[in-house]
Design a protein around this motif. Structure first.
Motif, PDB file in Angstrom:
ATOM      1  N   GLU A 365       0.834  -1.190   0.000  1.00 29.95           N
ATOM      2  CA  GLU A 365       0.000   0.000   0.000  1.00 29.95           C
ATOM      3  C   GLU A 365       0.876   1.250   0.000  1.00 29.95           C
ATOM      4  N   ILE A 366       0.482   2.214  -0.847  1.00 33.93           N
ATOM      5  CA  ILE A 366       1.168   3.496  -0.900  1.00 33.93           C
ATOM      6  C   ILE A 366       0.133   4.604  -0.783  1.00 33.93           C
ATOM      7  N   LYS A 367       0.421   5.556   0.101  1.00 33.88           N
ATOM      8  CA  LYS A 367      -0.440   6.730   0.292  1.00 33.88           C
ATOM      9  C   LYS A 367       0.237   7.965  -0.280  1.00 33.88           C
ATOM     10  N   ASP A 368      -0.584   8.935  -0.689  1.00 29.33           N
ATOM     11  CA  ASP A 368      -0.008  10.210  -1.088  1.00 29.33           C
ATOM     12  C   ASP A 368       0.204  11.069   0.149  1.00 29.33           C
ATOM     13  N   ASN A 369       0.704  12.284  -0.056  1.00 30.21           N
ATOM     14  CA  ASN A 369       1.041  13.099   1.120  1.00 30.21           C
ATOM     15  C   ASN A 369      -0.158  13.818   1.727  1.00 30.21           C
ATOM     16  N   THR A 370      -1.372  13.447   1.262  1.00 26.99           N
ATOM     17  CA  THR A 370      -2.596  13.913   1.949  1.00 26.99           C
ATOM     18  C   THR A 370      -3.238  12.779   2.732  1.00 26.99           C
ATOM     19  N   GLY A 371      -2.631  11.585   2.682  1.00 26.28           N
ATOM     20  CA  GLY A 371      -3.167  10.431   3.401  1.00 26.28           C
ATOM     21  C   GLY A 371      -4.051   9.521   2.572  1.00 26.28           C
ATOM     22  N   LYS A 372      -4.290   9.886   1.318  1.00 23.35           N
ATOM     23  CA  LYS A 372      -5.133   9.074   0.447  1.00 23.35           C
ATOM     24  C   LYS A 372      -4.353   7.878  -0.094  1.00 23.35           C
ATOM     25  N   VAL A 373      -4.986   6.693  -0.111  1.00 25.30           N
ATOM     26  CA  VAL A 373      -4.358   5.508  -0.686  1.00 25.30           C
ATOM     27  C   VAL A 373      -4.397   5.627  -2.214  1.00 25.30           C
ATOM     28  N   VAL A 374      -3.214   5.658  -2.833  1.00 27.91           N
ATOM     29  CA  VAL A 374      -3.139   5.793  -4.286  1.00 27.91           C
ATOM     30  C   VAL A 374      -2.785   4.471  -4.964  1.00 27.91           C
ATOM     31  N   ILE A 375      -2.182   3.569  -4.218  1.00 34.46           N
ATOM     32  CA  ILE A 375      -1.920   2.212  -4.703  1.00 34.46           C
ATOM     33  C   ILE A 375      -2.321   1.249  -3.596  1.00 34.46           C
ATOM     34  N   SER A 376      -3.333   0.436  -3.854  1.00 30.64           N
ATOM     35  CA  SER A 376      -3.878  -0.448  -2.814  1.00 30.64           C
ATOM     36  C   SER A 376      -2.889  -1.551  -2.451  1.00 30.64           C
ATOM     37  N   LYS A 377      -3.146  -2.174  -1.312  1.00 31.80           N
ATOM     38  CA  LYS A 377      -2.217  -3.147  -0.743  1.00 31.80           C
ATOM     39  C   LYS A 377      -1.924  -4.310  -1.677  1.00 31.80           C
ATOM     40  N   GLU A 378      -2.934  -4.749  -2.404  1.00 35.64           N
ATOM     41  CA  GLU A 378      -2.769  -5.930  -3.261  1.00 35.64           C
ATOM     42  C   GLU A 378      -2.228  -5.599  -4.656  1.00 35.64           C
ATOM     43  N   LYS A 379      -1.946  -4.326  -4.895  1.00 35.16           N
ATOM     44  CA  LYS A 379      -1.580  -3.893  -6.239  1.00 35.16           C
ATOM     45  C   LYS A 379      -0.082  -3.629  -6.372  1.00 35.16           C
ATOM     46  N   LYS A 380       0.480  -4.009  -7.523  1.00 32.95           N
ATOM     47  CA  LYS A 380       1.866  -3.720  -7.851  1.00 32.95           C
ATOM     48  C   LYS A 380       1.912  -3.099  -9.245  1.00 32.95           C
ATOM     49  N   LEU A 381       2.442  -1.907  -9.327  1.00 32.86           N
ATOM     50  CA  LEU A 381       2.602  -1.251 -10.625  1.00 32.86           C
ATOM     51  C   LEU A 381       4.059  -1.367 -11.046  1.00 32.86           C
ATOM     52  N   LYS A 382       4.314  -2.212 -12.042  1.00 35.04           N
ATOM     53  CA  LYS A 382       5.673  -2.351 -12.533  1.00 35.04           C
ATOM     54  C   LYS A 382       6.015  -1.172 -13.434  1.00 35.04           C
ATOM     55  N   GLN A 383       7.284  -1.021 -13.729  1.00 39.14           N
ATOM     56  CA  GLN A 383       7.747   0.156 -14.439  1.00 39.14           C
ATOM     57  C   GLN A 383       7.037   0.380 -15.769  1.00 39.14           C
ATOM     58  N   ILE A 384       6.668  -0.701 -16.466  1.00 39.23           N
ATOM     59  CA  ILE A 384       6.045  -0.558 -17.778  1.00 39.23           C
ATOM     60  C   ILE A 384       4.569  -0.183 -17.709  1.00 39.23           C
ATOM     61  N   ASP A 385       3.996  -0.117 -16.498  1.00 41.71           N
ATOM     62  CA  ASP A 385       2.571   0.170 -16.354  1.00 41.71           C
ATOM     63  C   ASP A 385       2.277   1.607 -16.784  1.00 41.71           C
ATOM     64  N   PRO A 386       1.400   1.793 -17.776  1.00 43.80           N
ATOM     65  CA  PRO A 386       1.073   3.146 -18.250  1.00 43.80           C
ATOM     66  C   PRO A 386       0.520   4.059 -17.168  1.00 43.80           C
ATOM     67  N   GLU A 387      -0.042   3.487 -16.113  1.00 48.73           N
ATOM     68  CA  GLU A 387      -0.618   4.304 -15.039  1.00 48.73           C
ATOM     69  C   GLU A 387       0.440   5.197 -14.396  1.00 48.73           C
ATOM     70  N   LEU A 388       1.685   4.706 -14.346  1.00 51.25           N
ATOM     71  CA  LEU A 388       2.752   5.491 -13.728  1.00 51.25           C
ATOM     72  C   LEU A 388       3.105   6.713 -14.563  1.00 51.25           C
ATOM     73  N   GLU A 389       2.842   6.659 -15.858  1.00 49.58           N
ATOM     74  CA  GLU A 389       3.130   7.815 -16.712  1.00 49.58           C
ATOM     75  C   GLU A 389       2.011   8.860 -16.662  1.00 49.58           C
ATOM     76  N   LYS A 390       1.016   8.599 -15.819  1.00 44.67           N
ATOM     77  CA  LYS A 390      -0.069   9.571 -15.614  1.00 44.67           C
ATOM     78  C   LYS A 390      -0.045  10.114 -14.186  1.00 44.67           C
ATOM     79  N   MET A 391       1.036   9.855 -13.458  1.00 47.94           N
ATOM     80  CA  MET A 391       1.138  10.212 -12.037  1.00 47.94           C
ATOM     81  C   MET A 391       0.849  11.695 -11.810  1.00 47.94           C
ATOM     82  N   ASP A 392      -0.026  11.973 -10.837  1.00 46.31           N
ATOM     83  CA  ASP A 392      -0.358  13.365 -10.513  1.00 46.31           C
ATOM     84  C   ASP A 392      -0.378  13.603  -9.007  1.00 46.31           C
TER      85      ASP A 392
END
Length: 404
Positions: A365-392
């Protein structure tokens, strides 16, 4: 006709052209993404096809143009691409042309057209982020036999011309390691990051740097200040000094030229980690390590494909090409004298995991700096995942906001 008149005539010619013109590379070195923006299957390469009429081959002239938004010797982004250009200029049957300090305006369109029509370029690498839309998109549409490759842009099938490719590296892997070194060297537990703009590539570096640091010290923080543009030396110096005044003792950055930030850190007698190229000579006492590009290797692999008759237009080269430490798109700078043996060992352990493919930076699990969970505990985003290129978002532990 004197030199000034010739220059004006040439500019008028290019302006007229503007007015009237309305890598299945080996899987060990490249990761292509399919047009649907889903990552291609690891271990497979894109199929080769018959070269188009505009594709250079081993028996035809290969002229490659490079365009930089800043000077070639900026100790940063532009120098890293210039060094890459210099590396391939030594290859057989390759001619390179380049132009520096070209702004992200219609002027870059003039430069591209000049390289095509005056220099005979059949491949262009306009390297700055802001060159893509609308400039590359327009010139590429009007010059379908020329291949255009943009650093960091996101090709969209059906929307963008087929003669456009995008390449970029997972340099945040090297940033993750630099974060480990920074955290284990810091005495205050406060790191600082001077950044240009809150776009996904920059946010990813900030976040990976912080995640690396917090992997060895969960309490460490990274303060970030966005300057608003890629090259604003005065604002960069002010941001660096402001954070040093607030107690940070390791400083890094993502701007076009880290020179001002690195020199400020050295002058104020704190530590720093570099970016783009090795800046150790600018901070002989405080330079710890850095995240460097290896564009010479990347450009050489492109040349191999061009000379084999492949092109991005016919699908022989993927529209999206990505790679990290393992694929030699980037590298970690040599450790400075202030880095302890124990710190080197910790960093090298992480490096080995990147090289064997077992490291996943964005595993929940990864939270942003406001405390919101942005990547859930069961999820793994590998480097090739397009979602990482939309990071905001900014990860927990970063002090700052994407709003600047």
């Amino acid at each position: 006709m004197d030199r000034d008149s010739l220059y004006i005539h040439r500019r008028q010619l290019i302006r007229g052209l503007l007015a009237t013109s309305a890598f299945g590379l080996t899987s060990q070195l490249w990761t292509g993404c399919a047009p649907t923006e889903q990552a291609s299957t690891p271990g497979k390469t894109s199929p080769g096809t018959t070269p188009t009429s505009g594709s250079p081959s081993a028996t035809s002239a290969l002229t490659i143009g490079f365009i930089y938004v800043g000077p070639k010797d900026d100790f940063g982004y532009n120098q890293s691409h210039f060094d890459g250009k210099e590396a391939i200029s030594k290859l057989p049957n390759v001619k390179t042309v380049d132009e520096a300090s070209v702004p992200e305006t219609a002027q870059v369109q003039e430069t591209m057209l000049s390289m095509i029509n005056q220099n005979g370029a059949n491949v262009l690498f306009p390297t700055s982020f802001g060159y893509f839309d609308p400039h590359i998109l327009k010139v590429a549409a009007d010059n379908p036999k020329v291949q255009f490759f943009h650093c960091g842009g996101r090709y969209e099938d059906g929307k963008h011309p087929k003669n456009i490719g995008s390449y970029y590296g997972y340099i945040d892997e090297a940033e993750y390691i630099a974060g480990i070194v920074a955290a284990l060297t810091s005495k205050s537990g406060k790191l600082g990051f001077v950044a240009a703009k809150p776009i996904p590539q920059v946010l990813r570096n900030i976040n990976s740097y912080t995640l690396g640091a917090r992997s060895v010290n969960p309490k460490i923080t990274t303060q970030v200040i966005f300057t608003g543009d890629w090259s604003l030396p005065v604002k960069e110096a002010e941001a660096a000094s402001s954070m040093i005044d607030q107690g940070i003792d390791v400083l890094t950055c993502h701007v076009d030229s880290p020179k001002v930030v690195i020199e400020t850190a050295e002058k104020r007698k704190i530590f720093c980690t570099g970016y783009h190229v090795n800046q150790a000579k600018l901070a002989p006492n405080g330079y710890l390590t850095g995240a460097e590009w290896d564009w010479g290797n990347v450009y050489a692999k492109y040349v191999e494909q061009f000379q084999a008759g492949k092109s991005v237009t016919d699908g022989g080269i993927p529209h999206l090409v990505r790679g990290g430490l393992k694929e030699k798109f980037c590298k970690v700078s040599a450790y400075g004298s202030a880095v302890s043996a124990a710190t080197k060992k910790e960093a090298d352990t992480a490096l080995a995991k990147f090289m064997d493919g077992s490291m996943v930076i964005y595993a929940g699990e990864i939270k942003d700096n406001t405390g919101k969970v942005v990547i859930s505990k069961e999820k793994k985003l590998k480097q090739i995942d397009p979602e990482l290129e939309k990071m905001d978002w900014l990860v927990e532990g970063v002090i700052g906001s994407t709003k600047g």
